[in-house]
Design a protein around this motif. Structure first.
Motif, short mmCIF file in Angstrom:
data_model
loop_
_atom_site.label_atom_id
_atom_site.label_comp_id
_atom_site.label_asym_id
_atom_site.label_seq_id
_atom_site.Cartn_x
_atom_site.Cartn_y
_atom_site.Cartn_z
N SER A 1 0.71 -1.40 0.08
CA SER A 1 -0.16 0.32 -0.06
C SER A 1 1.12 1.20 -0.52
CB SER A 1 -0.84 0.15 1.28
OG SER A 1 -0.71 -0.23 1.70
N GLU A 2 2.11 1.11 -0.83
CA GLU A 2 2.48 2.92 -0.38
C GLU A 2 3.48 2.90 -1.76
OE1 GLU A 2 5.76 1.74 1.90
OE2 GLU A 2 4.92 1.85 3.68
N ILE A 3 2.88 2.35 -3.00
CA ILE A 3 3.57 2.64 -4.28
C ILE A 3 2.03 2.80 -5.26
CG2 ILE A 3 4.69 1.88 -6.48
CD1 ILE A 3 6.94 1.84 -3.61
N THR A 4 2.52 3.98 -5.61
CA THR A 4 0.69 4.33 -6.42
C THR A 4 1.35 4.79 -8.02
OG1 THR A 4 0.04 4.86 -4.39
CG2 THR A 4 -1.50 5.62 -6.76
N PRO A 5 1.12 4.51 -8.96
CA PRO A 5 1.73 4.44 -10.42
C PRO A 5 0.92 5.58 -10.53
CG PRO A 5 -0.25 3.18 -10.14
CD PRO A 5 -0.22 2.63 -9.08
N GLN A 6 1.50 6.25 -11.19
CA GLN A 6 0.73 8.17 -12.13
C GLN A 6 1.00 8.22 -13.24
OE1 GLN A 6 0.77 10.56 -9.42
NE2 GLN A 6 1.76 9.34 -7.91
N LEU A 7 -0.53 7.39 -13.71
CA LEU A 7 -0.09 7.05 -14.80
C LEU A 7 -0.90 8.61 -15.81
CD1 LEU A 7 -2.18 3.17 -14.92
CD2 LEU A 7 -0.18 4.32 -16.01
N HIS A 8 -1.28 9.83 -15.08
CA HIS A 8 -1.50 10.93 -15.54
C HIS A 8 -0.90 11.46 -16.28
CE1 HIS A 8 0.68 12.03 -12.30
NE2 HIS A 8 0.80 13.16 -12.80
N LEU A 9 0.71 10.50 -16.53
CA LEU A 9 2.06 10.60 -17.26
C LEU A 9 1.82 10.29 -18.39
CD1 LEU A 9 4.89 10.32 -14.64
CD2 LEU A 9 3.70 12.11 -15.48
N PHE A 10 1.31 8.96 -18.65
CA PHE A 10 1.16 8.19 -20.44
C PHE A 10 0.72 10.01 -20.86
CE2 PHE A 10 -2.71 7.20 -22.45
CZ PHE A 10 -1.72 6.87 -23.25
N ALA A 11 -0.54 10.63 -20.07
CA ALA A 11 -0.57 11.95 -21.21
C ALA A 11 0.06 13.09 -21.05
CB ALA A 11 -2.49 12.33 -21.11
N VAL A 12 0.81 13.44 -19.99
CA VAL A 12 1.85 14.10 -20.40
C VAL A 12 2.95 14.06 -21.15
CG1 VAL A 12 3.47 15.64 -18.91
CG2 VAL A 12 0.67 14.96 -18.12
N LEU A 13 3.36 12.93 -21.18
CA LEU A 13 4.38 12.49 -22.05
C LEU A 13 3.84 12.04 -23.25
CD1 LEU A 13 6.36 9.96 -19.76
CD2 LEU A 13 7.29 12.76 -20.40
N LEU A 14 2.84 12.42 -24.27
CA LEU A 14 2.62 12.33 -25.38
C LEU A 14 2.56 13.86 -26.07
CD1 LEU A 14 -0.20 9.74 -25.79
CD2 LEU A 14 1.78 10.05 -26.15
N ILE A 15 2.70 14.65 -25.18
CA ILE A 15 3.04 16.60 -25.54
C ILE A 15 3.69 16.05 -26.99
CG2 ILE A 15 3.51 18.66 -25.47
CD1 ILE A 15 2.67 18.27 -22.28
N PRO A 16 3.35 17.04 -27.93
CA PRO A 16 4.72 16.97 -29.28
C PRO A 16 6.15 16.59 -28.45
CG PRO A 16 2.85 17.00 -29.68
CD PRO A 16 2.40 17.36 -28.06
N ILE A 17 6.95 16.32 -29.15
CA ILE A 17 8.77 16.32 -29.28
C ILE A 17 8.92 17.95 -29.63
CG2 ILE A 17 10.95 15.81 -29.59
CD1 ILE A 17 8.85 13.14 -29.78
#
Lengths: 271, 169
Positions: free
Chosen positions: B25-41
């Motif tokens: 119960s201490e590790i939480t995935p930060q899945l909003h990074l999926f969308a953040v990392l899709l910002i165009p290069i």
């Protein structure tokens, strides 16, 4: 002035990073400091409603287990009530009784050194900062601040928390705290070395902090080690609350708490 | 579209993924990074900085952790241009390159996602602990969180994104 503007333009990115870091730090410090209430009042409802929605889904999935637990608790309470009625002839001491108000935790994780929990209800239902919070009859935490419909709770497992615990029903008392490392172990400090310790002994609340009534189970003794102060030991205590399963809680308020606090503050001021 | 996608994943993170706690119960995935990392290069570095900061602030408001994700987002936004330069192909990025497994390939996305997750998760855990003696435990939790986040983001890349172009690798 012109040079300053040129410098700002030239280093715009670095300034933006520093500015955002400053803003974020200020927000974070405010959240962890005494002035955090304004921000919580402003945005606490948004977070509260979203986490409430999530908690509703989660509790829906655990209806069966929760019903069984509640049924068992009701049975125990009814039994205690009957015993108390028999002992007191139905009379209650209304001057110092504790008011209990039902509530629920809508968001809270275990393991973070400074994790605060979000619970409902809030100020509209009469919840106030300083009220104790119980789960399943065990001490769980204290209300830190409230918005209209939600309250923020500091659990026992918070490194800034300081609680008052007693070994057994009448044993030595000391300060109960958590060091932020292992969520299964708290420390009861300031226990004299000559006190006889038995593994598995229950640690109860003392009632000194006006958060919990005296005699509330808080944890069990797991062991001890030498304290930094000579002639004292620190006791390892395993909390009785299973913090990962908390859903329905009770908010506690002691009668005449404000009067008692005022008196204690007056006493401290005189000293 | 990118803004809406980020907002959608921030709300999902607040409503669902923040309730997932793995490994005691201490590790939480930060899945909003999926969308953040899709910002165009190809966007300006200011867009990265303010985009990550805004996503962090939105998550803070949704979860009641005021300032925590904002700070981590600013650190990530400031680090991303350097991370992207470090993992750039030999002949640089093309205008049409997308930061997906279908665009720049599995290896690039794996390295980029893991590095960014490490920065973000360690920042979140360290700031949340806010005590020097708890730093080693925070870094360990951050690494575990980064591994979990990377695995899930890669899965999402295959499950959610459609292939519109052949990989360069």
């Amino acid at each position: 002035m012109r040079n300053l503007v040129l410098l700002a333009i030239r280093n715009g990115y670095a300034l933006a990073v520093l500015g955002l870091l400053g803003f974020g730090s200020a927000l974070y410090m405010q959240h962890h400091g005494p002035g955090r209430s304004a921000w919580f009042h402003t945005t606490g409802e948004i977070a509260g409603n979203m986490q409430d929605l999530r908690a509703d889904w989660a509790s829906y999935m655990e209806f069966g287990a929760e019903n069984e637990r509640l049924a068992a608790e009701v049975g125990t309470l009814r039994e205690e009530l009957l015993v108390l009625r028999g002992a007191t002839g139905g009379r209650l001491d209304s001057s110092s009784h504790w008011t209990v108000m039902p509530g629920a935790v809508v968001s809270g994780t275990v393991g973070g050194a400074r994790t605060l929990w979000l619970a409902k209800p809030g100020a509209l239902a009469g919840v106030e900062p300083g009220m104790g919070v119980l789960w399943n009859g065990y001490a769980l935490g204290v209300v830190q601040e409230v918005s209209a419909n939600f309250s923020r709770v500091m659990p026992l497992l918070h490194i800034d928390g300081g609680w008052s615990g007693r070994l057994g029903a009448t044993g030595a008392s000391g300060g109960l705290s958590w060091d932020g490392h292992d969520a299964r172990i708290m420390h009861l400090s300031g226990i004299p070395r000559h006190v006889y310790l038995q593994m598995g002994d229950t640690v109860f609340s003392t009632g000194f902090d006006l958060i919990f009534p005296a005699g509330l189970p808080m944890g069990v003794v797991e062991g001890s080690f030498d304290a930094e102060v000579p002639d004292f030991v620190d006791v390892r205590v395993r909390p009785l609350s299973d913090f990962s399963k908390v859903q329905h809680v009770q908010f506690l308020k002691v009668g005449q708490r404000d009067e008692q606090r005022q008196l204690m503050n007056l006493e401290n001021a005189v000293q | 579209m990118t803004v809406l996608r980020i907002l959608f994943w921030v709300v999902l993170q607040a409503l669902i993924f923040n309730g997932i706690n793995v490994f005691g119960s201490e590790i939480t995935p930060q899945l909003h990074l999926f969308a953040v990392l899709l910002i165009p290069i190809q966007v300006d570095r200011f867009v990265w900085l303010f985009g990550c900061a805004a996503a962090g602030l939105a998550l803070d408001i949704c979860t009641g952790t005021y300032g925590l994700h904002l700070l981590a987002g600013v650190l990530l936004g400031a680090a991303i241009p350097t991370i992207y330069r470090a993992f750039a192909p030999r002949d640089g990025y093309e205008v049409s390159d997308r930061p997906t497994v279908h665009g720049l390939g599995f290896r690039w996305v794996l390295l980029q996602t893991f590095t960014c997750s490490v920065v973000y998760c360690i920042a979140v855990e360290s700031i949340a602990s806010f005590q020097f003696h708890l730093l080693s435990a925070a870094v360990w939790r951050g690494l575990m969180c980064a591994v979990l986040t990377t695995v899930l983001v890669l899965l999402l890349q295959y499950l959610v994104l459609r292939s519109s172009k052949k990989s360069r690798n």
